[in-house]
Enzyme design. Structure first.
Site, PDB file in Angstrom:
ATOM      1  N   GLU A   1     -16.759 -18.325  27.080  1.00 41.32           N
ATOM      2  CA  GLU A   1     -17.254 -18.934  25.840  1.00 41.32           C
ATOM      3  C   GLU A   1     -18.041 -17.928  24.988  1.00 41.32           C
ATOM      4  O   GLU A   1     -19.257 -18.036  24.826  1.00 41.32           O
ATOM      5  CB  GLU A   1     -18.081 -20.181  26.157  1.00 41.32           C
ATOM      6  CG  GLU A   1     -17.239 -21.245  26.852  1.00 41.32           C
ATOM      7  CD  GLU A   1     -17.958 -22.564  27.065  1.00 41.32           C
ATOM      8  OE1 GLU A   1     -19.193 -22.613  26.932  1.00 41.32           O
ATOM      9  OE2 GLU A   1     -17.268 -23.554  27.369  1.00 41.32           O
TER      10      GLU A   1
ATOM     11  N   GLU B   1     -10.772 -24.424  31.011  1.00 43.46           N
ATOM     12  CA  GLU B   1     -11.983 -25.186  31.337  1.00 43.46           C
ATOM     13  C   GLU B   1     -12.038 -26.511  30.598  1.00 43.46           C
ATOM     14  O   GLU B   1     -11.907 -26.565  29.378  1.00 43.46           O
ATOM     15  CB  GLU B   1     -13.254 -24.386  31.024  1.00 43.46           C
ATOM     16  CG  GLU B   1     -14.515 -25.150  31.450  1.00 43.46           C
ATOM     17  CD  GLU B   1     -15.799 -24.389  31.197  1.00 43.46           C
ATOM     18  OE1 GLU B   1     -15.817 -23.170  31.442  1.00 43.46           O
ATOM     19  OE2 GLU B   1     -16.780 -25.008  30.750  1.00 43.46           O
TER      20      GLU B   1
END
Length: 480
Positions: A225, A321
């Site tokens: 991220e 994810e």
């Protein structure tokens, strides 16, 4: 409005030896948990008073799409610690259930490189060096937690030889960052490019250390991220052009010069910023064969992956994810949906967040940013020495157990979700080893649906699909 048709291809020349039609189901009410279910029959069958739904499959070469690499979840420090807390017999049984054809047959795992928010305190890296600069990385050390992680991954690989392992860091060593901290502040939460060479060598040393323990890593992303900067958990912000340049000028050459064939996947974040991986590919495409996506965009739209595929047809895509939770309950079909949607849109694999936690959704870091509501596909009660396979596990296993590594996903229509969330979604694939055709059907209605599948080759299959469930049909090769 009648839903469009689902298409499916069978690779010519494959023969399914004595494969009989089968069906397996997992349901919202818990009645079915990867359980044998009424198999589809040839012909239109007898729907009786049940609602009906029609799908078509195109079993010609025109329907071939992406190749499946596998399904699984994230192996975090929490996963390692709770699995290792089980009695030996229970731990062995669990790993066999996860990694072999006796259970889910998971063939892809994403693991955390050092600390994530699902690590016990304190946060750490593999070269903390007491906060001091370590230009030669002479203090690199997996430590107790890194060694335990590598050992578990090696064991998983022994059970599943075709396993694909992806490694993702939440933060490099603090001394490599402008703020000199793994966590604690969002100010200057960026890489200090004076240490770009050391950043690249950090990956090299990590890959070599894991390989030495039998846990060869197939791919990495350079930052989990990269557009997420938080104070109370390990994070680091990396701009898209910065990521591309780091891969092109530092990390890619470092891996190549070390003789490592580990792939580098771009991005590892949400679907609302597709320009990010496009930028990385434009600057470092020679080192980047794949893109990783997460599910947390405020307006989640998996068709972004199809748009991206159309722009970059040679690039693989993965959904790496999406969280599952018991404390903040997600819909019964949450894991099925975040597997189904990406598969329908060119993803070659899916990994959930997270594989295993304790019954309190941990261990995890303290602080408001760490996820204290992330529940594993498996929860472990260390005191009792037992584990529980949660509903999300069964939903993912409806895909992973039957769509084997190497299966080819087929183009299709026929899936439809109405504004109230009801509907029927489906994806189909052909297994490479025996030519069997797998159709996964997600029934989001509160009643049973009689589904008919018409094949372009002339076959018709039909059967009942249980209410609020995922049902997997395993069909013989066309003409068998």
């Amino acid at each position: 409005m009648y839903p469009p048709a689902l298409t499916l291809l069978l690779t010519p020349g494959l023969v399914a030896a004595a494969i009989q039609p089968q069906a397996y189901a997992s349901s919202a009410d818990g009645r079915y948990k990867l359980s044998s279910y009424s198999a589809p029959v040839r012909g239109t069958g007898t729907p009786g008073s049940n609602s009906t739904w029609k799908l078509t499959i195109d079993d010609t070469p025109s329907g071939r799409k992406q190749t499946i690499k596998g399904f699984g979840a994230a192996v975090t420090d929490s996963t390692v610690s709770v699995f290792n807390a089980l009695p030996s017999a229970q731990r062995t049984a669990l790993l066999n259930t996860l990694m072999t054809t006796a259970g889910a047959n998971f063939a892809m795992m994403r693991h955390t490189i050092a600390s994530s928010d699902l690590s016990a305190n304190p946060a750490y890296s593999y070269d903390d060096s007491n906060g001091q600069t370590d230009l030669s990385l002479s203090n690199f050390n997996l430590g107790g937690r890194g060694n335990a992680m590598a050992s578990l991954l090696a064991e998983m690989r022994r059970l599943q030889p075709g396993l694909t392992i992806l490694g993702s860091p939440w933060s490099p060593p603090g001394w490599m960052k402008l703020n000199r901290a793994i966590q604690g502040t969002t100010v200057n939460n960026n890489l200090d490019h004076a240490y770009a060479s050391q950043f690249a060598q950090y990956f090299v040393k990590y890959l070599q250390a894991y390989q030495a323990k039998g846990a060869t890593i197939d791919a990495i992303t350079i930052q989990n991220e990269p557009l997420n900067s938080r104070a109370q958990m390990p994070t680091m912000y990396i701009y898209a052009d910065e990521a591309g340049d780091l891969i092109q000028n530092n990390i890619g050459p470092a891996l190549r010069n070390a003789g490592l064939d580990t792939k580098i996947w771009a991005y590892d974040h949400n679907t609302d910023q597709p320009s990010y991986p496009s930028t990385v590919l434009s600057r470092a495409g020679g080192y980047v064969p794949a893109v990783a996506w997460h599910c947390y965009a405020s307006s989640l739209d998996w068709s972004v992956l199809t748009t991206f595929h159309n722009a970059h047809p040679g690039v693989e895509q993965y959904m790496t994810e999406c969280w599952t939770s018991a404390k903040q309950p997600t819909p019964w079909n949450w894991a099925a949906s975040f597997t189904m949607g990406p598969l329908q849109n060119w993803a070659s694999g899916v990994t959930a967040w997270v594989l295993g936690t304790d019954t309190n959704d941990g261990p995890h870091l303290t602080g408001s940013d760490a996820c204290d509501k992330c529940t594993g596909l498996v929860t472990v009660d260390a005191a009792a020495g037992t584990y529980n396979l949660r509903g999300d596990y069964y939903m993912m296993a409806q895909f992973s157990k039957f769509m084997k590594k190497g299966a080819v996903v087929m183009s299709g229509t026929g899936s439809w979700t109405y504004g109230d969330g009801s509907g029927l979604e489906s994806v189909a694939a052909t297994n490479a080893d025996d030519g069997s055709r797998v159709v996964v059907i997600e029934n989001k209605f509160g009643n049973e649906i009689y589904v008919t599948v018409e094949a372009k080759s002339g076959e018709v299959w039909s059967g009942l699909v249980y209410r609020n469930s995922v049902v997997t049909w395993v069909l013989p090769a066309a003409g068998a």
